[in-house]
Design a protein around this motif. Structure first.
Motif, PDB file in Angstrom:
ATOM      1  N   UNK A 101       2.302   4.040  -8.633  1.00 39.65           N
ATOM      2  CA  UNK A 101       0.936   4.546  -7.371  1.00 39.65           C
ATOM      3  C   UNK A 101       0.121   3.024  -8.045  1.00 39.65           C
ATOM      4  N   UNK A 102      -0.105   2.903  -8.814  1.00 37.59           N
ATOM      5  CA  UNK A 102      -0.665   1.726  -9.754  1.00 37.59           C
ATOM      6  C   UNK A 102      -0.399   0.317  -9.401  1.00 37.59           C
TER       7      UNK A 102
ATOM      8  N   UNK B 262       0.422  14.239  -1.803  1.00 37.85           N
ATOM      9  CA  UNK B 262      -0.983  14.608  -2.759  1.00 37.85           C
ATOM     10  C   UNK B 262      -0.497  12.961  -3.184  1.00 37.85           C
ATOM     11  N   UNK B 263       0.543  11.863  -3.358  1.00 41.24           N
ATOM     12  CA  UNK B 263       0.567  10.078  -3.524  1.00 41.24           C
ATOM     13  C   UNK B 263      -0.092   9.330  -2.500  1.00 41.24           C
ATOM     14  N   UNK B 264       0.361  10.020  -1.067  1.00 42.89           N
ATOM     15  CA  UNK B 264      -0.061   9.321  -0.227  1.00 42.89           C
ATOM     16  C   UNK B 264      -1.582   9.549  -0.341  1.00 42.89           C
ATOM     17  N   UNK B 265      -2.556  10.435  -0.365  1.00 46.82           N
ATOM     18  CA  UNK B 265      -3.889  11.199  -1.086  1.00 46.82           C
ATOM     19  C   UNK B 265      -4.481   9.811  -1.303  1.00 46.82           C
ATOM     20  N   UNK B 266      -3.547   9.552  -2.765  1.00 46.15           N
ATOM     21  CA  UNK B 266      -4.028   8.945  -3.833  1.00 46.15           C
ATOM     22  C   UNK B 266      -4.223   7.377  -2.880  1.00 46.15           C
TER      23      UNK B 266
ATOM     24  N   UNK C 113      -7.359   4.688  -2.189  1.00 42.42           N
ATOM     25  CA  UNK C 113      -7.463   3.643  -2.586  1.00 42.42           C
ATOM     26  C   UNK C 113      -7.645   1.945  -1.926  1.00 42.42           C
ATOM     27  N   UNK C 114      -6.773   2.412  -1.084  1.00 43.08           N
ATOM     28  CA  UNK C 114      -7.172   1.560   0.365  1.00 43.08           C
ATOM     29  C   UNK C 114      -8.772   1.443   1.052  1.00 43.08           C
TER      30      UNK C 114
ATOM     31  N   UNK D 208      -3.971   9.985 -12.405  1.00 42.60           N
ATOM     32  CA  UNK D 208      -2.609  10.504 -11.569  1.00 42.60           C
ATOM     33  C   UNK D 208      -3.220   9.347  -9.908  1.00 42.60           C
ATOM     34  N   UNK D 209      -4.778   9.659  -9.658  1.00 42.45           N
ATOM     35  CA  UNK D 209      -5.215  10.003  -8.745  1.00 42.45           C
ATOM     36  C   UNK D 209      -6.894   8.376  -9.052  1.00 42.45           C
ATOM     37  N   UNK D 210      -7.273   8.695 -10.197  1.00 43.32           N
ATOM     38  CA  UNK D 210      -8.041   7.886 -10.309  1.00 43.32           C
ATOM     39  C   UNK D 210      -8.013   6.180 -10.852  1.00 43.32           C
ATOM     40  N   UNK D 211      -6.754   6.087 -11.694  1.00 43.84           N
ATOM     41  CA  UNK D 211      -6.025   5.077 -12.311  1.00 43.84           C
ATOM     42  C   UNK D 211      -5.495   3.633 -11.117  1.00 43.84           C
TER      43      UNK D 211
END
Length: 600
Positions: free
Chosen positions: A37-38, A176-180, A184-185, A215-218
């Motif tokens: 994700x990063x 959850x990964x799509x939310x991240x 991010x955008x 997992x989301x913050x970074x």
């Protein structure tokens, strides 16, 4: 079926009379997919910076065309126009275009963007369409460029988030990964527009992510950093509102900052009520909502004649307030005109953001108070008012104070900004049930809570809530005997839906529920059937030392309501019984801790 578990433990020697358990549970649940994700956030941050540049360019181009009839993307403000009273038609024309875009394009472009992003995150599995990604910045540029009293942050948050969502939808990712990546955008867009990478990440944490996890913050931080780096060649380096740094604030000034924060808190409540009062009035109009923005734009145009500073995004007005250049009656006129025009325009459903108007109104409020304060200067109190108004209205105090510092690089005022932001937040959370952002979702039938706390199911272990009073039956017992005991009101068996089955060594071999009994009796009337034959001989079990959350997950995945609890080192040795009531007791403990007062 094999026993499922996420933990492995070993028991250490006794320490101070208590056996200690070592396991592999982590502080955070993050895994290596965070790296993926990063990496994706690098691309999202870069693209969001380009989108931010395009939005700023488009706003400038439309402003020049609408107010000065020239084709140029040079920075321009509406206040210097020579249109006279004809200026009223400019925002009306822009609003008509936006109404058509919303009706025949996508209704989701209406409003200031952040509620729509929240709705996509919480209710739409973080999916935003390409149509919204294109129409939202275009409609916002038209709105602001034709004099709409809005900021660019809401639209860029929605646009950057839309790209993050679209990018994520091209890969096999969880919701959850799509939310991240959506967030991010959004954070990258805000970072690029305002040169505030830290505040952008804090806004994500306080408002958009609804969690605090690496997992989301970074990944969000990665996107924000990339966007802030690319902003320099695209839009120039920050800060966008540089001021002469103030001296460190005194204790007296901190106390005054609290007072301004309280004042801004009441102002936040008034603004929120005014916006939604205007929205309610538009709802009563016997016209299609497509025409509402044009009606609201008439008031924008008239307001622009009375006080030209209400037109457009108003960055020059913000900077003037921070430099202490606006005083007295000018500020009063600005506050009244901006509040009315902005509330009417936003209530009409046009496209535009809330942040820049909040900075203007908060800054004007602080400057008005500063005229009566015998210390500091008007610019200081204007800055404090800006942070407080943003914190109170958006209920994001950390974002507000860091945002104010990143906009000005005036680090010495941090304590005063914190004091004012917290005071404003305290007033609004007691005064209003919801913020200006969540009220819109509430009106659509959705309730959002923005409080973060530890999930008791994650914190508690199975052994903390399991029923240790174990009832068992031998595997050789006839089904008819068990049925008779239940029918005769056996106290040990009737208090649970499930009963554990053991062998001669008192080891777990299965579990039988009342449903199993009914099904078996319907299918086989033989009195010789045993409980082992009727029940489940391969039960899903819980481990005494595993998190309650893991046990609950097993129950939900398997569609069952109870689990035998066994020892980790001996999965046939029964130590307890976990049912729904025991699980809910963990929630009850939290309720008692928060609501039951203890005697001193």
């Amino acid at each position: 079926m094999q026993t499922e578990t996420q933990t492995e433990s070993t028991v250490s020697p006794v320490l101070n009379g208590h056996a200690t358990t070592h396991d592999e549970l982590r502080d955070f649940s993050t895994n290596r997919r965070m790296l993926l994700l990063s990496a994706m956030s690098l691309a999202i941050g870069a693209f969001s910076a380009v989108v931010a540049y395009a939005l700023i360019w488009l706003i400038a181009a439309i402003t020049n065309l609408a107010f000065y009839q020239r084709f140029s993307a040079a920075p321009a403000i509406p206040q210097g126009h020579h249109l006279g009273y004809w200026v009223v038609l400019v925002p009306v024309a822009g609003a008509l275009i936006i109404g058509l875009m919303a009706r025949y394009g996508s209704e989701k472009i209406r409003g200031h963007g952040i509620p729509e992003a929240l709705e996509a995150i919480l209710l739409g599995q973080s999916r935003i369409s390409l149509k919204v990604a294109i129409l939202k910045p275009l409609s916002s540029a038209i709105s602001i460029g034709t004099g709409g009293p809005f900021g660019a942050e809401g639209p860029i948050i929605m646009t950057g988030g839309a790209f993050g969502s679209i990018f994520a939808q091209q890969f096999h990712l969880s919701a959850a990964e799509r939310k991240t990546l959506l967030v991010a955008g959004a954070a990258a867009g805000m970072s690029a527009v305002f040169a505030t990478p830290v505040a952008a990440v804090l806004l994500a944490v306080e408002l958009l992510l609804f969690e605090w996890k690496p997992r989301s913050f970074i990944p969000v931080a990665v996107a924000s950093i990339v966007a802030s780096v690319l902003r320099v060649p695209l839009l120039g380096a920050g800060p966008i509102f540089p001021v002469t740094p103030h001296a460190p604030v005194s204790g007296t000034e901190l106390a005054i900052a609290v007072g301004i924060g309280i004042l801004a808190g009441f102002g936040s409540g008034l603004l929120t009520m005014l916006v939604y009062a205007c929205e309610d009035l538009f709802q009563k109009l016997p016209l299609h909502w497509m025409w509402w923005p044009a009606i609201g734009a008439v008031f924008v145009g008239v307001g622009g004649i009375i006080e030209p500073r209400v037109l457009g995004v108003g960055y020059d007005t913000i900077h003037s307030l921070l430099r202490g250049e606006l005083v007295g009656g000018v500020i009063i006129g600005l506050v009244v005109a901006k509040a009315l025009v902005w509330s009417i325009a936003l209530g009409s459903g046009t496209s535009g953001g809330v942040l820049a108007p909040l900075l203007i109104l908060g800054g004007a409020l602080g400057a008005l108070a500063g005229a009566w304060i015998p210390m500091g200067d008007i610019g200081l109190w204007a800055l404090i008012g800006m942070a407080a108004m943003m914190a109170g209205t958006m209920r994001s105090p950390l974002t507000a104070m860091v945002f104010a510092v990143e906009l000005t690089r005036d680090f010495n005022v941090f304590p005063a900004l914190l004091a004012a932001s917290v005071a404003a937040l305290g007033v609004t959370v007691l005064l209003m049930r919801r913020s200006i952002l969540t009220e819109k979702l509430a009106r659509r039938g959705h309730h959002i809570t923005r409080e973060y706390s530890i999930d008791p199911f994650e914190f508690a272990r199975v052994r903390d809530v399991m029923d240790k009073d174990i009832s068992t039956i031998p595997s050789t017992m006839k089904l008819s005997e068990l049925s008779d005991r239940l029918a005769n009101g056996d106290a040990n068996l009737n208090r649970r839906q499930g009963t554990m089955i053991v062998n001669e060594q008192n080891q777990l071999v299965g579990i039988i529920t009342r449903g199993d009994i009914v099904r078996a009796l319907r299918q086989n009337q033989s009195a010789e059937m045993t409980v082992a034959e009727a029940g489940s001989t391969d039960p899903i079990v819980a481990l005494a030392d595993e998190p309650l959350h893991d046990a609950l997950t097993k129950m939900l995945k398997q569609g069952i309501g109870r689990l035998p609890v066994v020892e980790r080192n001996n999965p046939k040795s029964i130590v307890g019984y976990l049912g729904r009531a025991a699980i809910l007791s963990a929630r009850m403990k939290v309720y008692e801790e928060e609501n039951i007062l203890q005697k001193g």
